[in-house]
Design an enzyme around this catalytic site. Structure first.
Site, PDB file in Angstrom:
ATOM      1  N   ARG A  52     -10.263  13.132  26.869  1.00 32.82           N
ATOM      2  CA  ARG A  52     -11.013  12.283  25.955  1.00 32.82           C
ATOM      3  C   ARG A  52     -10.073  11.316  25.239  1.00 32.82           C
ATOM      4  NH1 ARG A  52     -14.349  15.937  23.822  1.00 32.82           N
ATOM      5  NH2 ARG A  52     -13.412  16.116  21.768  1.00 32.82           N
ATOM      6  N   SER A  53      -9.099  10.827  25.971  1.00 34.55           N
ATOM      7  CA  SER A  53      -8.192   9.829  25.393  1.00 34.55           C
ATOM      8  C   SER A  53      -8.961   8.540  25.141  1.00 34.55           C
ATOM      9  CB  SER A  53      -7.027   9.558  26.338  1.00 34.55           C
ATOM     10  OG  SER A  53      -7.461   8.858  27.486  1.00 34.55           O
ATOM     11  N   CYS A  63      -9.469  -0.823  33.381  1.00 33.76           N
ATOM     12  CA  CYS A  63      -9.310  -0.675  34.839  1.00 33.76           C
ATOM     13  C   CYS A  63      -9.513   0.748  35.362  1.00 33.76           C
ATOM     14  CB  CYS A  63      -7.930  -1.188  35.252  1.00 33.76           C
ATOM     15  SG  CYS A  63      -7.647  -2.913  34.807  1.00 33.76           S
ATOM     16  N   ILE A  80      -8.987  19.215  24.041  1.00 34.74           N
ATOM     17  CA  ILE A  80      -8.468  20.421  23.382  1.00 34.74           C
ATOM     18  C   ILE A  80      -9.180  20.692  22.058  1.00 34.74           C
ATOM     19  CG2 ILE A  80      -6.187  20.342  24.463  1.00 34.74           C
ATOM     20  CD1 ILE A  80      -5.146  18.987  21.945  1.00 34.74           C
TER      21      ILE A  80
END
Length: 315
Positions: A182-183, A147, A206
């Protein structure tokens, strides 16, 4: 007498972007028996509770029946399995985190693909990364996208970043976008979606920066990823769009790295941009939450339509 120069930045609110999507869902559901949407809450996180209440209200207003099931986390897997085989349940979601470990990823895969409104099923995830947009060869059943990444895509479409003159699937060709996050839940899927639509995407984390593209001339079917020896100050100033999603009130994106006339979008619950960003950005979207919920409702409709197609019923 001193005069002030009017700001050239337009602040666009998520509610305004979400409104037509919600109306579209309401129009679709108004003549149908309200499909049942189940939410599972198995933690004490106040943010999860707030999100559950917000999604429940919006889903109910849009014509769905919403049922919040508060369960003990040790019982969650069993309750998911029960909902999987309950023909009355059209869709479900879990308010994460539950255990906050790898077990949550296992639980995500316990939800039946046909009822997974969050788009976390491995089939949906694989389709997303491989730029496969349908579940069937006849291309009648659309694959479900997560989502928040989908919401950001719809925001960029609303803002005109997507070029409608170009072929569908290539409409970000020529655009450079920086995503600071960038999860596996939002940042990486978002970078993949944008690159699959033709953009050059710099994914900042990171651990470093990765470049997502479909190759020279966007000739590849799906995106590819390479590590690049660059810093934020190298990629941000050349970006047409900067998207942030960094948790924590202390983080602020450096305003001086924003290209004049760029578009800035923040999907974090914290304010990642300082108010001074409006001195450089052409468009600023400070939050995306309401669009995320609108995409949740859109996914609900997609699931219902897919289920009806499988049953041979006109949706």
């Amino acid at each position: 007498m001193a005069t002030t120069t009017p700001s050239t930045c337009r602040v666009v609110l998520a509610a305004n972007i979400a409104a037509p999507f919600i109306e579209e869902v309401k129009d679709y559901t108004k003549d149908k028996n309200a499909p049942l949407f189940v939410g599972f809450l198995a933690n004490d996180d106040p943010w999860a509770r707030q999100y559950a209440e917000q999604t429940g209200k919006t889903a109910t207003d849009a014509g769905f029946t919403f049922e919040l099931r508060v369960v003990d986390k040790e019982d969650l897997e069993e309750k998911i399995m029960e909902a999987n085989i309950d023909e009355n349940v059209t869709a479900m979601m879990v308010y994460w985190p539950v255990f906050g470990t790898q077990q949550d990823k296992y639980l995500q895969q316990c939800v039946a693909r046909e009822k997974d409104v969050e788009g976390l099923s491995h089939v949906y995830v694989q389709n997303m990364y491989h730029n496969i947009r349908f579940l069937d060869a006849a291309q009648t059943q659309k694959s479900i996208l997560p989502c928040t990444p989908l919401g950001v895509v719809k925001i960029l479409e609303y803002l005109g970043v997507y070029n409608n003159v170009l072929t569908y699937g290539n409409r970000l060709y020529g655009k450079t976008i920086t995503v600071v996050n960038r999860s596996e839940v939002v940042g990486r899927p978002l970078a993949a979606l944008l690159a699959n639509d033709g953009a050059t995407v710099y994914s900042v984390d990171i651990t470093g920066i990765q470049k997502f593209t479909r190759g020279a001339g966007i000739k590849k079917k799906k995106h590819e990823v390479v590590d690049v020896d660059l810093k934020l100050e190298d990629v941000a100033p050349q970006s047409d769009v900067i998207i942030t999603g960094v948790p924590g009130a202390a983080y602020k994106f450096p305003t001086d790295l924003v290209k004049e006339g760029a578009i800035c979008v923040n999907f974090s619950t914290d304010k990642n941009f300082d108010p001074s960003v409006k001195e450089r950005a052409a468009i600023y979207v400070p939050a995306t939450g309401k669009v995320t919920i609108a995409m949740l409702l859109r996914n609900l409709v997609r699931l219902y339509q897919n289920q009806q197609l499988v049953k041979g019923v006109k949706a």
